[in-house]
Design a protein around this motif. Structure first.
Motif, PDB file in Angstrom:
ATOM      1  N   HIS A  36      -7.838  -8.902  -4.143  1.00 43.27           N
ATOM      2  CA  HIS A  36      -6.463  -9.355  -4.293  1.00 43.27           C
ATOM      3  C   HIS A  36      -5.520  -8.162  -4.427  1.00 43.27           C
ATOM      4  O   HIS A  36      -5.850  -7.173  -5.085  1.00 43.27           O
ATOM      5  CB  HIS A  36      -6.324 -10.248  -5.527  1.00 43.27           C
ATOM      6  CG  HIS A  36      -6.934 -11.598  -5.360  1.00 43.27           C
ATOM      7  ND1 HIS A  36      -6.385 -12.554  -4.528  1.00 43.27           N
ATOM      8  CD2 HIS A  36      -8.034 -12.168  -5.925  1.00 43.27           C
ATOM      9  CE1 HIS A  36      -7.126 -13.652  -4.581  1.00 43.27           C
ATOM     10  NE2 HIS A  36      -8.123 -13.439  -5.406  1.00 43.27           N
ATOM     11  N   PRO A  37      -4.332  -8.239  -3.829  1.00 45.86           N
ATOM     12  CA  PRO A  37      -3.390  -7.117  -3.940  1.00 45.86           C
ATOM     13  C   PRO A  37      -2.902  -6.943  -5.365  1.00 45.86           C
ATOM     14  O   PRO A  37      -2.726  -7.907  -6.115  1.00 45.86           O
ATOM     15  CB  PRO A  37      -2.249  -7.526  -2.999  1.00 45.86           C
ATOM     16  CG  PRO A  37      -2.352  -9.010  -2.869  1.00 45.86           C
ATOM     17  CD  PRO A  37      -3.799  -9.333  -2.999  1.00 45.86           C
ATOM     18  N   LEU A  76       0.130  -4.337   2.409  1.00 46.54           N
ATOM     19  CA  LEU A  76      -0.412  -4.189   1.067  1.00 46.54           C
ATOM     20  C   LEU A  76       0.235  -3.011   0.341  1.00 46.54           C
ATOM     21  O   LEU A  76       0.633  -2.029   0.972  1.00 46.54           O
ATOM     22  CB  LEU A  76      -1.929  -3.957   1.133  1.00 46.54           C
ATOM     23  CG  LEU A  76      -2.762  -5.096   1.707  1.00 46.54           C
ATOM     24  CD1 LEU A  76      -4.218  -4.649   1.826  1.00 46.54           C
ATOM     25  CD2 LEU A  76      -2.659  -6.353   0.845  1.00 46.54           C
ATOM     26  N   GLY A 103      -7.527  -3.821   4.441  1.00 54.51           N
ATOM     27  CA  GLY A 103      -7.684  -4.892   3.467  1.00 54.51           C
ATOM     28  C   GLY A 103      -8.383  -6.115   3.992  1.00 54.51           C
ATOM     29  O   GLY A 103      -8.416  -7.137   3.301  1.00 54.51           O
ATOM     30  N   ASP A 122      -3.445  -0.156  -3.471  1.00 57.24           N
ATOM     31  CA  ASP A 122      -4.567  -1.092  -3.345  1.00 57.24           C
ATOM     32  C   ASP A 122      -5.764  -0.482  -2.636  1.00 57.24           C
ATOM     33  O   ASP A 122      -6.865  -1.039  -2.687  1.00 57.24           O
ATOM     34  CB  ASP A 122      -4.122  -2.341  -2.593  1.00 57.24           C
ATOM     35  CG  ASP A 122      -3.450  -3.356  -3.493  1.00 57.24           C
ATOM     36  OD1 ASP A 122      -3.151  -3.004  -4.653  1.00 57.24           O
ATOM     37  OD2 ASP A 122      -3.218  -4.483  -3.046  1.00 57.24           O
ATOM     38  N   HIS A 158      -3.581  -6.789   4.827  1.00 55.82           N
ATOM     39  CA  HIS A 158      -4.509  -7.915   4.874  1.00 55.82           C
ATOM     40  C   HIS A 158      -3.976  -8.842   5.946  1.00 55.82           C
ATOM     41  O   HIS A 158      -2.910  -9.455   5.778  1.00 55.82           O
ATOM     42  CB  HIS A 158      -4.597  -8.635   3.526  1.00 55.82           C
ATOM     43  CG  HIS A 158      -5.411  -9.885   3.607  1.00 55.82           C
ATOM     44  ND1 HIS A 158      -4.836 -11.140   3.620  1.00 55.82           N
ATOM     45  CD2 HIS A 158      -6.743 -10.084   3.723  1.00 55.82           C
ATOM     46  CE1 HIS A 158      -5.782 -12.056   3.716  1.00 55.82           C
ATOM     47  NE2 HIS A 158      -6.943 -11.440   3.786  1.00 55.82           N
TER      48      HIS A 158
END
Length: 252
Positions: free
Chosen positions: A232-233, A14, A69, A18, A9
């Protein structure tokens, strides 16, 4: 089809889980020891590598699918196609406009600017670093964008960027020539897709988004697909929707 995984991201690495790609896929993951300095230099280093992978895949006649991400990786997807001699327009599915600038943003969030950069905003920030040439505004279609900040609405009111709802998107809506299909998965109603970084209610269903994406793919003009998993991770996927979306988008 070539699957290129960019597990970041912006410049934040990440966790691998994810981005739940189907296990049978042959995936090229792009990771970098990013340099110090500002975010533009760090992203420039990462996106130079991503654009190289995109160009390599495109030159073989494959359709690169870039999974990351955030939306800014689209800059590298576009640059890679251009390096391969392809001059694409872009179809941008997103709950947001992503046409902020450093001068208008209240948050300073770089991930709110990539579409504006693609159509020519301040090339010295990152475009020149990665070899991205701007495209004309009327070669970009912004799909949904139900949550616009006032400066974004002001810009779009006079810009030549095309606008469409998800249900209204047809082949006639699209610019001519090859296309990048960009999907920020937060275009899906936040009540259906949990854990989004920037959730927006009142949007289309996942099935509606997939159907619209298929209509774009069915033109036969998609040169690359860019999928932004903007959640969100470390979050759970209790319904399996994240995995299903990625499976469907990489199956083509």
């Amino acid at each position: 089809m070539a699957i290129i995984l960019v597990p970041y991201h912006l410049d934040e690495r990440l966790p691998d889980r994810d981005l739940p790609l189907p296990p049978h896929l042959d995936v090229t993951a792009v990771t970098e020891d990013l340099p110090g300095g500002d975010v533009w230099g760090r992203l420039g280093s990462l996106y130079t590598s991503v654009s190289r992978e995109v160009a390599r895949a495109a030159r073989t006649g494959s359709v690169p699918v870039v999974v990351s991400g955030d939306c800014t990786v689209s800059l590298a997807t576009m640059a890679g196609l251009q390096q391969a001699g392809i001059d694409p327009g872009i179809v941008w599915f997103d709950a947001h406009g992503d046409v902020q600038t450093l001068e208008t943003t209240a948050s300073g969030y770089v991930g709110g600017m990539p579409l504006r950069i693609i159509v020519g905003y301040r090339p010295e920030l990152i475009s020149q670093r990665i070899g991205l040439r701007p495209i004309a505004e009327d070669r970009a279609v912004l799909v949904d964008a139900r949550d616009l900040d006032p400066p974004e609405a002001d810009y779009l009111s006079s810009a030549a960027v095309r606008r469409s709802g998800v249900a209204d998107l047809t082949g006639e809506t699209l610019p001519p020539g090859p296309l990048v299909l960009h999907l920020d998965l937060d275009v899906i109603d936040s009540g259906e897709l949990a854990g989004l970084r920037f959730p927006v209610p009142g949007g289309p269903t996942a099935d509606d988004v997939l159907a619209a994406a298929r209509r774009v793919l069915d033109t036969g003009r998609v040169a690359a697909i860019d999928v932004a998993c903007t959640w969100h991770p470390g979050g759970a996927d209790p319904t399996g929707l994240r995995a299903r979306l990625l499976a469907e988008l990489t199956a083509r």
